[in-house]
Design a protein around this motif. Structure first.
Motif, PDB file in Angstrom:
ATOM      1  N   THR A   4       0.905  -1.058   0.243  1.00 43.35           N
ATOM      2  CA  THR A   4      -0.008  -0.080   0.144  1.00 43.35           C
ATOM      3  C   THR A   4       0.817   1.063  -0.048  1.00 43.35           C
ATOM      4  OG1 THR A   4      -0.081  -0.167   2.315  1.00 43.35           O
ATOM      5  CG2 THR A   4      -1.933  -1.128   1.153  1.00 43.35           C
ATOM      6  N   ILE A   5       0.470   2.436  -0.729  1.00 44.61           N
ATOM      7  CA  ILE A   5       1.085   3.373  -0.714  1.00 44.61           C
ATOM      8  C   ILE A   5      -0.035   4.711  -0.504  1.00 44.61           C
ATOM      9  CG2 ILE A   5       0.970   3.750  -2.967  1.00 44.61           C
ATOM     10  CD1 ILE A   5       3.578   4.926  -3.037  1.00 44.61           C
ATOM     11  N   LYS A   6       0.436   5.681   0.431  1.00 43.49           N
ATOM     12  CA  LYS A   6      -0.331   6.916   0.605  1.00 43.49           C
ATOM     13  C   LYS A   6       0.653   8.175   0.376  1.00 43.49           C
ATOM     14  CE  LYS A   6      -2.876   9.150   4.264  1.00 43.49           C
ATOM     15  NZ  LYS A   6      -3.389   8.770   5.790  1.00 43.49           N
ATOM     16  N   VAL A   7       0.467   8.957  -0.439  1.00 43.01           N
ATOM     17  CA  VAL A   7       1.271  10.097  -0.595  1.00 43.01           C
ATOM     18  C   VAL A   7       0.878  11.481   0.188  1.00 43.01           C
ATOM     19  CG1 VAL A   7       2.173  11.555  -2.433  1.00 43.01           C
ATOM     20  CG2 VAL A   7       1.704   9.137  -3.015  1.00 43.01           C
ATOM     21  N   TYR A   8       1.542  12.034   0.760  1.00 42.12           N
ATOM     22  CA  TYR A   8       1.211  13.335   1.616  1.00 42.12           C
ATOM     23  C   TYR A   8       2.448  14.300   1.830  1.00 42.12           C
ATOM     24  CZ  TYR A   8       3.844  11.047   5.421  1.00 42.12           C
ATOM     25  OH  TYR A   8       4.521  10.309   6.285  1.00 42.12           O
ATOM     26  N   GLU A   9       2.072  15.635   2.154  1.00 38.82           N
ATOM     27  CA  GLU A   9       3.179  16.264   2.368  1.00 38.82           C
ATOM     28  C   GLU A   9       2.950  17.068   3.727  1.00 38.82           C
ATOM     29  OE1 GLU A   9       2.950  19.279  -0.623  1.00 38.82           O
ATOM     30  OE2 GLU A   9       1.169  20.219   0.236  1.00 38.82           O
ATOM     31  N   VAL A  10       4.037  17.485   4.085  1.00 34.83           N
ATOM     32  CA  VAL A  10       3.918  18.244   5.318  1.00 34.83           C
ATOM     33  C   VAL A  10       4.716  19.589   5.351  1.00 34.83           C
ATOM     34  CG1 VAL A  10       5.078  18.076   7.801  1.00 34.83           C
ATOM     35  CG2 VAL A  10       4.469  16.039   6.645  1.00 34.83           C
ATOM     36  N   ASP A  11       3.861  20.524   5.960  1.00 32.48           N
ATOM     37  CA  ASP A  11       4.418  21.791   5.695  1.00 32.48           C
ATOM     38  C   ASP A  11       5.194  22.389   6.839  1.00 32.48           C
ATOM     39  OD1 ASP A  11       2.683  22.443   7.981  1.00 32.48           O
ATOM     40  OD2 ASP A  11       1.235  23.495   6.918  1.00 32.48           O
ATOM     41  N   SER A  12       5.574  23.716   6.925  1.00 30.09           N
ATOM     42  CA  SER A  12       6.941  23.883   7.754  1.00 30.09           C
ATOM     43  C   SER A  12       6.036  24.020   9.239  1.00 30.09           C
ATOM     44  CB  SER A  12       7.333  25.630   7.510  1.00 30.09           C
ATOM     45  OG  SER A  12       6.386  26.187   7.077  1.00 30.09           O
ATOM     46  N   VAL A  23      -3.705   3.443  -1.497  1.00 33.28           N
ATOM     47  CA  VAL A  23      -4.082   2.553  -2.409  1.00 33.28           C
ATOM     48  C   VAL A  23      -3.274   1.336  -2.436  1.00 33.28           C
ATOM     49  CG1 VAL A  23      -5.053   4.356  -4.056  1.00 33.28           C
ATOM     50  CG2 VAL A  23      -2.788   3.571  -4.281  1.00 33.28           C
ATOM     51  N   ASP A  24      -3.751   0.098  -2.992  1.00 34.61           N
ATOM     52  CA  ASP A  24      -2.767  -0.944  -2.959  1.00 34.61           C
ATOM     53  C   ASP A  24      -2.103  -0.994  -4.249  1.00 34.61           C
ATOM     54  OD1 ASP A  24      -3.991  -2.142  -0.615  1.00 34.61           O
ATOM     55  OD2 ASP A  24      -5.540  -3.268  -1.820  1.00 34.61           O
ATOM     56  N   VAL A  25      -0.991  -1.340  -4.406  1.00 35.67           N
ATOM     57  CA  VAL A  25      -0.248  -1.426  -5.595  1.00 35.67           C
ATOM     58  C   VAL A  25       0.726  -2.701  -5.636  1.00 35.67           C
ATOM     59  CG1 VAL A  25       0.287   1.039  -5.903  1.00 35.67           C
ATOM     60  CG2 VAL A  25       1.745  -0.282  -4.544  1.00 35.67           C
ATOM     61  N   ILE A  26       1.043  -3.021  -7.209  1.00 31.23           N
ATOM     62  CA  ILE A  26       1.509  -4.213  -6.986  1.00 31.23           C
ATOM     63  C   ILE A  26       2.974  -4.189  -7.733  1.00 31.23           C
ATOM     64  CG2 ILE A  26       1.440  -6.613  -8.427  1.00 31.23           C
ATOM     65  CD1 ILE A  26      -1.357  -6.332  -9.016  1.00 31.23           C
ATOM     66  N   PRO A  27       3.958  -4.550  -6.779  1.00 36.02           N
ATOM     67  CA  PRO A  27       5.323  -4.468  -7.225  1.00 36.02           C
ATOM     68  C   PRO A  27       5.807  -5.145  -8.548  1.00 36.02           C
ATOM     69  CG  PRO A  27       5.276  -5.852  -5.318  1.00 36.02           C
ATOM     70  CD  PRO A  27       3.878  -5.365  -5.509  1.00 36.02           C
ATOM     71  N   LEU A  28       6.486  -4.569  -9.236  1.00 39.65           N
ATOM     72  CA  LEU A  28       7.331  -5.163 -10.167  1.00 39.65           C
ATOM     73  C   LEU A  28       8.047  -6.218  -9.890  1.00 39.65           C
ATOM     74  CD1 LEU A  28       8.778  -2.005 -11.919  1.00 39.65           C
ATOM     75  CD2 LEU A  28       6.684  -2.964 -12.775  1.00 39.65           C
ATOM     76  N   GLU A  29       7.881  -7.275 -10.928  1.00 40.48           N
ATOM     77  CA  GLU A  29       8.850  -8.556 -10.841  1.00 40.48           C
ATOM     78  C   GLU A  29      10.209  -8.397 -10.865  1.00 40.48           C
ATOM     79  OE1 GLU A  29       7.894 -11.820  -9.972  1.00 40.48           O
ATOM     80  OE2 GLU A  29       5.607 -11.024  -9.935  1.00 40.48           O
ATOM     81  N   GLU A  30      10.671  -7.624 -11.993  1.00 36.94           N
ATOM     82  CA  GLU A  30      12.034  -7.131 -11.892  1.00 36.94           C
ATOM     83  C   GLU A  30      11.865  -5.582 -12.328  1.00 36.94           C
ATOM     84  OE1 GLU A  30      15.130  -8.286 -12.243  1.00 36.94           O
ATOM     85  OE2 GLU A  30      14.335 -10.029 -11.176  1.00 36.94           O
ATOM     86  N   PRO A  31      12.693  -4.806 -11.217  1.00 35.72           N
ATOM     87  CA  PRO A  31      12.437  -3.464 -11.465  1.00 35.72           C
ATOM     88  C   PRO A  31      13.339  -3.060 -12.400  1.00 35.72           C
ATOM     89  CG  PRO A  31      13.578  -4.253  -9.276  1.00 35.72           C
ATOM     90  CD  PRO A  31      12.980  -5.294  -9.989  1.00 35.72           C
ATOM     91  N   GLU A  32      13.398  -1.980 -13.220  1.00 38.93           N
ATOM     92  CA  GLU A  32      14.066  -1.382 -14.295  1.00 38.93           C
ATOM     93  C   GLU A  32      15.450  -0.852 -13.406  1.00 38.93           C
ATOM     94  OE1 GLU A  32      12.334   1.481 -16.568  1.00 38.93           O
ATOM     95  OE2 GLU A  32      10.494   0.204 -16.760  1.00 38.93           O
ATOM     96  N   PHE A  33      16.699  -1.389 -14.300  1.00 39.18           N
ATOM     97  CA  PHE A  33      17.960  -0.697 -13.748  1.00 39.18           C
ATOM     98  C   PHE A  33      18.244   0.466 -14.335  1.00 39.18           C
ATOM     99  CE2 PHE A  33      22.593  -0.515 -13.612  1.00 39.18           C
ATOM    100  CZ  PHE A  33      22.911  -0.604 -12.152  1.00 39.18           C
TER     101      PHE A  33
END
Length: 50
Positions: A4-12, A23-33
């Motif tokens: 799972t991933i959640k994107v947020y920002e933190v202010d000063s 959201v749920d994400v499926i990782p790559l089998e082989e990441p691009e190098f």
């Protein structure tokens, strides 16, 4: 296996604001190098409004 991933920002002031909800994400089998970082898409680098 999914992750799972959640994107947020933190202010000063330390307040967090969610940019993308969890959201749920499926990782790559082989990441691009690559030895290069992806191009930055922030408003400063793309010339957008601050």
């Amino acid at each position: 296996m999914t992750m799972t991933i959640k994107v947020y920002e933190v202010d000063s002031e330390g307040r967090a604001r969610v940019l993308r909800p969890k959201v749920d994400v499926i990782p790559l089998e082989e990441p691009e190098f690559s030895n290069e970082f992806a191009a930055c898409e922030c408003r400063l680098c793309t010339g957008g409004d601050s």
